[in-house]
Design an enzyme around this catalytic site. Structure first.
Site, mmCIF file in Angstrom:
data_model
loop_
_atom_site.group_PDB
_atom_site.id
_atom_site.type_symbol
_atom_site.label_atom_id
_atom_site.label_comp_id
_atom_site.label_asym_id
_atom_site.label_seq_id
_atom_site.Cartn_x
_atom_site.Cartn_y
_atom_site.Cartn_z
ATOM 1 N N GLY A 175 0.972 -8.110 11.062
ATOM 2 C CA GLY A 175 -0.313 -8.162 11.750
ATOM 3 C C GLY A 175 -0.238 -8.018 13.259
ATOM 4 N N THR A 176 0.962 -7.851 13.812
ATOM 5 C CA THR A 176 1.034 -7.724 15.277
ATOM 6 C C THR A 176 0.387 -6.416 15.756
ATOM 7 O OG1 THR A 176 3.292 -6.934 14.970
ATOM 8 C CG2 THR A 176 3.054 -9.183 15.776
ATOM 9 N N GLY A 177 0.489 -5.359 14.929
ATOM 10 C CA GLY A 177 -0.147 -4.086 15.305
ATOM 11 C C GLY A 177 -1.657 -4.236 15.383
ATOM 12 N N CYS A 178 -2.228 -4.889 14.357
ATOM 13 C CA CYS A 178 -3.687 -5.124 14.350
ATOM 14 C C CYS A 178 -4.080 -5.970 15.560
ATOM 15 C CB CYS A 178 -4.116 -5.916 13.105
ATOM 16 S SG CYS A 178 -3.808 -5.124 11.539
ATOM 17 N N LYS A 214 2.895 2.220 20.235
ATOM 18 C CA LYS A 214 3.335 0.836 20.139
ATOM 19 C C LYS A 214 4.829 0.781 19.813
ATOM 20 C CE LYS A 214 -0.029 -0.279 17.207
ATOM 21 N NZ LYS A 214 -1.159 -0.922 16.491
ATOM 22 N N THR A 252 5.575 -11.338 12.311
ATOM 23 C CA THR A 252 5.331 -9.998 12.867
ATOM 24 C C THR A 252 4.274 -9.244 12.056
ATOM 25 O OG1 THR A 252 7.099 -8.984 11.594
ATOM 26 C CG2 THR A 252 7.672 -9.779 13.784
#
Ligand code: PLP
Length: 265
Positions: free
Chosen positions: A223-226, A181, A221
């Protein structure tokens, strides 16, 4: 109410009191993409996007009980694994996934909160490599997590060649696919762009997904990975291939980010 006509995504993750990450965002994401969601909560966190204040772990017995309660009852179409705080819990979850022969397993190796606090105890990265990498359909680290998992230094990883080296080291230990990512990436990214890279076993070339890096308030931003990992799991549950699921998941995150800002860098 449960919509049994929707494919079920099982989200195994921590609870985030702010609602921006963890099972709260996993639930919101999967449901808004057309999947049904069940959860195995691995930890409670007291936090907001600025500060991780406290973490309380859920016992292994309770993690196993939640898992079996869901998996004994209905068909799981995809699994998303986020925060798992101890090596013992990582091993337990891997054992249960094998026992129930669950497929479409998206492993997001969560180690720290975006605000900086630790979400995993020592030994979790090694346990992910030993127990989850061999059964993952795709592993979805950001650059910081990839560094820890591959054992490459910041200097070594700061180039596209090192991304390839990172994939090769995972491929050598049996990983099927790696989605690196780009959201947290520094030097290996073109300025003004986010490049997410998908490597698949048996495919000779990397697939790059490029999107403009938007000027997004920091609060948006978290929590964008989750969100991205759960969106991949949801699309796999809906029957898309991994490259299709990845492309759609990135479009979904971009559309959310676009809503929270108006201009690009
Ligand atoms: N899971 C939990 C429970 C969290 O609290 C966090 C971050 O705070 C994450 C996962 C990872 O969040 P991100 O998507 O920002 O990497």
């Amino acid at each position: 109410m449960i919509d049994t006509k929707r494919p079920l995504v099982l989200a195994i993750a921590g609870s985030d009191s702010s609602g921006g990450a963890g099972v709260q965002i996993d639930t919101k994401t999967a449901y808004s993409l057309g999947a049904e969601v069940a959860t195995v909560i691995t930890a409670l966190t007291a936090q907001n996007p600025e500060q991780l204040r406290s973490v309380e772990l859920v016992s292994e017995q309770m993690i196993e009980a939640q898992f079996r309660a869901v998996a004994d009852w209905c068909e799981v179409s995809a699994v998303k694994i986020g925060m798992v705080a101890t090596p013992e819990c990582v091993k337990l979850i891997a054992r249960l996934i094998r026992e129930y022969k669950l497929r479409n397993v998206v492993v997001d190796p969560v180690l720290a909160a975006t605000s900086g606090g630790e979400l995993a105890r020592s030994g979790v990265a090694a346990a992910i490599i030993e127990h989850l990498v061999p059964l993952a359909t795709v592993l979805t680290p950001n650059q910081d997590e990839a560094e820890v998992l591959c054992g490459l230094s910041k200097a070594e990883i700061a180039s596209a060649e090192s991304a390839q080296a990172c994939w090769q080291s995972f491929e050598a230990i049996g990983l099927q696919a790696l989605l690196l990512k780009g959201g947290h990436a520094g030097a290996w990214q073109a300025k003004g762009e986010i490049v997410d890279m998908l490597y698949e076993r048996g495919s000779s070339s990397v697939q790059e997904f490029r999107a403009p890096r938007l000027r997004v308030p920091e609060i948006n931003t978290h929590g964008t990975g989750c969100t991205l990992s759960t969106a991949v799991a949801s699309h796999l549950a809906l029957g898309y291939s991994l490259p299709q699921a990845t492309g759609r998941a990135i479009d979904y995150v971009q559309s959310l980010l676009r809503e929270s800002c108006s201009e690009t860098e």
